[in-house]
Design an enzyme around this catalytic site. Structure first.
Site, short mmCIF file in Angstrom:
data_model
loop_
_atom_site.label_atom_id
_atom_site.label_comp_id
_atom_site.label_asym_id
_atom_site.label_seq_id
_atom_site.Cartn_x
_atom_site.Cartn_y
_atom_site.Cartn_z
CG ASN A 45 -0.82 7.45 49.80
OD1 ASN A 45 -1.86 7.03 49.31
ND2 ASN A 45 0.31 6.75 49.74
CB CYS A 81 6.55 12.29 48.82
SG CYS A 81 6.13 13.93 48.16
NE ARG A 82 7.58 11.14 53.90
CZ ARG A 82 7.33 11.48 55.15
NH1 ARG A 82 8.22 11.22 56.10
NH2 ARG A 82 6.19 12.07 55.47
CB SER A 83 3.52 5.92 51.84
OG SER A 83 2.60 6.89 51.38
CB CYS A 113 4.35 9.15 54.08
SG CYS A 113 3.51 9.52 52.52
CG ASP A 160 7.65 15.44 53.77
OD1 ASP A 160 7.79 15.29 52.54
OD2 ASP A 160 6.65 15.97 54.28
#
Length: 214
Positions: free
Chosen positions: A51, A53-55, A48, A169
């Site tokens: 690095n 939150c999402r990934s 993301c 995001d």
């Protein structure tokens, strides 16, 4: 970790984050999905922006999927990264951690930025949104022809069989955005397992339940 968390100002420009969260799904990648040879292990990297939150959530959910289905023999390495380096060494966002914990998943990941070696080391580099994908494609090109030839760089949604669906995001939103992300990355992980590893997830889950019931 508290479930209600007010994030500090994001190091990235607010306009960039807003663009990522509002861009419609696009079909940027046409990479053909292939099932690896029975004795071939694959490595998967999730990416993301920062690095945090999402990934790292995708990495943890994917690892949990692989473990719960006893598919570790198919996997060499799982990791996550960001296209930017300003969170390097940081733990995931507390809302990512609390969302994962609410589903019984822990993470010890520390943020890092993608590097040229990643394009050689990993078989799949899976972007959370189209902005991440474009950044990865530029970095792959800058890494040189040999690096471009190794990793399949594509949207995680595409890899999971949900063409064009992005993981938006959640940084500036509430807890519900993180829960929505979790649902997506779990769904994409199952799709990836079916499309790339050639495993019938429902059949594998049924077999596991039957074995545990013996």
């Amino acid at each position: 970790y508290a479930l209600h968390f007010t994030p500090p100002p994001h190091p990235a420009a607010t306009t960039t984050a807003t663009t990522q969260r509002t861009s419609p799904p696009q079909h940027h990648n046409t990479t053909t999905m292939t099932t690896p040879a029975p004795d071939k292990k694959i490595s998967v990297l999730f990416c993301c922006l920062g690095n945090i939150c999402r990934s790292p959530m995708a990495e943890s959910a994917f690892r949990h999927t692989i473990t719960s289905l006893s598919l570790g023999a198919h996997i060499d390495h799982i990791d996550s990264c960001g296209t930017a380096s300003y969170h390097t060494g940081d733990s995931p966002d507390p809302r990512t951690v609390s969302t994962l914990l609410s589903h019984g998943i822990k993470t010890t990941h520390r943020a890092r930025a993608v590097n040229a070696r990643d394009f050689e080391r990993f078989d799949y580099i899976l972007a959370m949104d189209t902005s991440n994908l474009r950044d990865l494609q530029r970095k792959a090109a800058a890494a040189g022809e040999s690096a471009k030839g190794k990793a399949k760089v594509m949207l995680f949604g595409d890899a999971g069989g949900y063409k064009g669906e992005v993981v938006r995001d959640p940084y500036y939103g509430g807890d519900e955005g993180f829960e929505e992300n979790f649902e997506q990355v779990c769904r994409f992980s199952r799709g990836f397992v079916e499309r790339v590893l050639g495993v019938d997830v429902e059949a594998a889950e049924a077999a596991k339940e039957e074995k545990e019931g013996e």
